[in-house]
Design a protein around this motif. Structure first.
Motif, PDB file in Angstrom:
ATOM      1  N   ALA A   1       3.948  -5.433  -7.980  1.00 26.05           N
ATOM      2  CA  ALA A   1       2.509  -5.471  -8.925  1.00 26.05           C
ATOM      3  C   ALA A   1       0.900  -4.835  -9.446  1.00 26.05           C
ATOM      4  O   ALA A   1       1.046  -4.620 -10.442  1.00 26.05           O
ATOM      5  N   ILE A   2       0.578  -5.333  -8.108  1.00 25.31           N
ATOM      6  CA  ILE A   2      -0.859  -5.219  -8.365  1.00 25.31           C
ATOM      7  C   ILE A   2      -1.212  -3.559  -8.307  1.00 25.31           C
ATOM      8  O   ILE A   2      -1.915  -2.965  -8.978  1.00 25.31           O
ATOM      9  N   PHE A   3      -0.503  -2.947  -6.877  1.00 21.72           N
ATOM     10  CA  PHE A   3      -0.751  -1.713  -6.740  1.00 21.72           C
ATOM     11  C   PHE A   3       0.043  -0.844  -7.609  1.00 21.72           C
ATOM     12  O   PHE A   3      -0.689   0.034  -8.001  1.00 21.72           O
ATOM     13  N   VAL A   4       0.720  -0.898  -8.654  1.00 22.53           N
ATOM     14  CA  VAL A   4       1.808  -0.383  -9.780  1.00 22.53           C
ATOM     15  C   VAL A   4       0.277  -0.137 -10.878  1.00 22.53           C
ATOM     16  O   VAL A   4      -0.402   0.638 -11.231  1.00 22.53           O
ATOM     17  N   LEU A   5      -0.107  -2.060 -10.842  1.00 25.38           N
ATOM     18  CA  LEU A   5      -1.368  -2.181 -12.483  1.00 25.38           C
ATOM     19  C   LEU A   5      -2.263  -1.854 -12.122  1.00 25.38           C
ATOM     20  O   LEU A   5      -2.801  -0.823 -13.324  1.00 25.38           O
ATOM     21  N   GLY A   6      -2.361  -1.580 -10.972  1.00 24.70           N
ATOM     22  CA  GLY A   6      -4.199  -1.571 -10.753  1.00 24.70           C
ATOM     23  C   GLY A   6      -4.933  -2.918 -10.917  1.00 24.70           C
ATOM     24  O   GLY A   6      -4.562  -3.487 -11.251  1.00 24.70           O
TER      25      GLY A   6
ATOM     26  N   GLY B   1       0.957  -1.161   0.180  1.00 18.76           N
ATOM     27  CA  GLY B   1      -0.088  -0.319   0.283  1.00 18.76           C
ATOM     28  C   GLY B   1       0.812   1.455  -0.235  1.00 18.76           C
ATOM     29  O   GLY B   1       2.327   1.674   0.258  1.00 18.76           O
ATOM     30  N   ALA B   2       0.359   2.123  -0.338  1.00 21.76           N
ATOM     31  CA  ALA B   2       0.883   3.900  -0.318  1.00 21.76           C
ATOM     32  C   ALA B   2       1.555   4.152   0.912  1.00 21.76           C
ATOM     33  O   ALA B   2       2.045   4.592   1.099  1.00 21.76           O
TER      34      ALA B   2
ATOM     35  N   LEU C   1      -5.730   2.679  -6.701  1.00 14.81           N
ATOM     36  CA  LEU C   1      -5.640   1.603  -5.428  1.00 14.81           C
ATOM     37  C   LEU C   1      -4.927   1.996  -3.737  1.00 14.81           C
ATOM     38  O   LEU C   1      -4.090   2.924  -4.531  1.00 14.81           O
ATOM     39  N   GLU C   2      -5.887   1.862  -3.516  1.00 13.31           N
ATOM     40  CA  GLU C   2      -5.511   1.873  -1.822  1.00 13.31           C
ATOM     41  C   GLU C   2      -4.478   1.353  -0.807  1.00 13.31           C
ATOM     42  O   GLU C   2      -3.345   1.423  -0.228  1.00 13.31           O
ATOM     43  N   SER C   3      -4.780  -0.232  -1.818  1.00 10.79           N
ATOM     44  CA  SER C   3      -3.833  -1.464  -0.902  1.00 10.79           C
ATOM     45  C   SER C   3      -3.816  -2.170  -1.592  1.00 10.79           C
ATOM     46  O   SER C   3      -5.113  -2.297  -2.234  1.00 10.79           O
ATOM     47  N   ALA C   4      -3.150  -3.802  -2.158  1.00 13.51           N
ATOM     48  CA  ALA C   4      -3.174  -4.335  -2.654  1.00 13.51           C
ATOM     49  C   ALA C   4      -2.644  -5.681  -1.699  1.00 13.51           C
ATOM     50  O   ALA C   4      -2.091  -5.387  -1.495  1.00 13.51           O
ATOM     51  N   THR C   5      -3.917  -6.955  -1.490  1.00 11.61           N
ATOM     52  CA  THR C   5      -3.337  -8.092  -1.214  1.00 11.61           C
ATOM     53  C   THR C   5      -3.645  -9.604  -1.701  1.00 11.61           C
ATOM     54  O   THR C   5      -4.641  -9.217  -2.506  1.00 11.61           O
ATOM     55  N   VAL C   6      -2.391 -10.085  -1.571  1.00 11.12           N
ATOM     56  CA  VAL C   6      -2.262 -11.316  -2.544  1.00 11.12           C
ATOM     57  C   VAL C   6      -2.433 -12.527  -1.441  1.00 11.12           C
ATOM     58  O   VAL C   6      -1.715 -12.655   0.151  1.00 11.12           O
ATOM     59  N   ILE C   7      -3.538 -13.534  -1.579  1.00  6.16           N
ATOM     60  CA  ILE C   7      -3.074 -14.819  -0.608  1.00  6.16           C
ATOM     61  C   ILE C   7      -2.640 -16.046  -1.698  1.00  6.16           C
ATOM     62  O   ILE C   7      -3.498 -16.409  -2.498  1.00  6.16           O
ATOM     63  N   SER C   8      -1.742 -16.440  -0.857  1.00  5.29           N
ATOM     64  CA  SER C   8      -1.586 -17.487  -2.250  1.00  5.29           C
ATOM     65  C   SER C   8      -0.615 -18.351  -1.042  1.00  5.29           C
ATOM     66  O   SER C   8      -0.261 -18.006   0.220  1.00  5.29           O
ATOM     67  N   LYS C   9      -0.249 -19.393  -0.934  1.00  2.00           N
ATOM     68  CA  LYS C   9       0.585 -20.300   0.295  1.00  2.00           C
ATOM     69  C   LYS C   9       2.443 -19.853  -0.632  1.00  2.00           C
ATOM     70  O   LYS C   9       2.787 -20.709   0.457  1.00  2.00           O
TER      71      LYS C   9
END
Ligand code: ADP
Ligand code: MG
Length: 318
Positions: A282-287, A234-235, A263-271
């Motif tokens: 990357a998602i925070f950059v891409l939108g 996040g920013a 975006l204010e924040s990007a959350t990724v859930i993964s193993k």
């Protein structure tokens, strides 16, 4: 007979109690990788394991820090352009993985943004907006395709003059994966690894997602996960305000300026915490729009973004 069996039951209960209470809970909190790290372990030898986890994080920090003389990344950045540098196999593989993620995210994730991060110096006591021409000059040196890895020889080569890399967007995730594997190998089934908000949960846990610009521990939503990592970019983490504008530490490799993608924040859930860490950046950059397409090329990822309008959107990888 009756009395004997009563004793038998008492002993069984007592043993069970010992087993329950024998599962000690230990929490170790420390400062590492430029952030607050906390490891919570439930096990018979919980303190020892939590300490071992912390040592593992420091071991990775020593390899990946761009500012620590002698670290692998420091050696890579100090070498002449075109000169191969031998590094530890795990750092070579991590850098190779970064290259794959860059390619799949159209360069939104790019470890060669380091000259720009140095220029912005967001963490400085009084950070300033750099001159446009300095940004243009640093942008020329950003090119993930010019990072060549040879995982057999365990070497990394920066092909162009003035290039430098930082693993700042993946090192915490990588460390969380390493600690999770280590604890699993020791038989731990219940632990929470928190490397500056970069979370790995062993066992079932409900993980709160930080409300941007609020105090740590203020959550706008939560996710129930099991043996899984949750990473948010996040920013709000490292930023400064100038003339009503927020400047932060996630750089758009296209513009050289802090990413503004709505975006204010990007959350990724993964193993895979390393993947979650890289992808959240990357998602925070891409939108939202571009990311929902791009994550399709990744397996085992769930994404939750918070838009500047305050909407929550969720989408999954392949
Ligand atoms: P945090 O460090 O707060 O968890 P991130 O995981 O998003 O946040 O990583 C941000 C860090 O990664 C920055 O401090 C910088 O070192 C580096 N970085 C900045 N922009 C990029 C980018 N577009 N791609 C890869 N690394 C980046
Ligand atoms: Mg990241």
């Amino acid at each position: 007979m009756k009395k004997l069996s009563a004793i038998g039951i008492a002993v069984v209960v007592l043993v069970a109690c010992i087993l329950v209470f024998g599962q000690k809970k230990a929490v170790v909190t420390d400062y590492a990788m430029n952030t607050v790290v906390s490891v919570t372990v439930k096990a018979r030898n919980a303190e020892e394991l939590a300490q071992e986890a912390m040592d593992e994080i420091r071991r990775i920090e020593k390899l990946a820090s761009p500012t620590l003389p002698g670290s692998d990344v420091y050696k890579i950045n100090s070498a002449e352009a075109g000169t191969s540098v031998e590094v530890s196999p795990e750092i070579c593989e991590l850098i190779a993985l970064c290259g794959e993620i860059s390619a799949k995210t159209e360069g939104a994730f790019d470890i060669t943004t380091y000259p720009l991060s140095l220029l912005w110096d967001i963490g400085a006591p009084e950070p300033e907006v750099p001159e446009a021409e300095d940004i243009s000059e640093a942008l020329v040196r950003v090119n993930y395709k010019a990072v060549v890895t040879d995982t057999r020889a365990s070497t990394v080569t920066l092909m162009e003059e003035g290039m430098a890399i930082s693993l700042g967007a993946v090192a915490k995730g990588y460390a969380a994966d390493c600690v999770a594997r280590l604890l699993e190998e020791r038989g731990v089934e219940d632990a929470l690894i928190d490397i500056g908000g970069n979370i790995y949960a062993l066992g079932e846990k409900n993980i709160g997602i930080q409300t941007p610009f609020e105090e740590r521990g203020e959550y706008f939503t939560a996710k129930a996960v099991e043996d899984c990592s949750v990473v948010t970019s996040g920013a709000y983490e490292r930023c400064f305000e100038k003339d009503g504008k927020i400047y932060h530490h996630i750089i758009d490799p296209q513009t050289g300026y802090p990413a503004r993608s709505g975006l204010e924040s990007a959350t990724v859930i993964s193993k895979s915490s390393v993947l979650a860490d890289a992808l959240s950046t990357a998602i925070f950059v891409l939108g939202e729009e571009k990311s929902s397409d791009i994550v399709k090329s990744f397996e085992d990822v769930s994404v939750l973004v918070l838009t500047e309008e305050g909407d929550i959107r969720e989408f999954d990888g392949n």
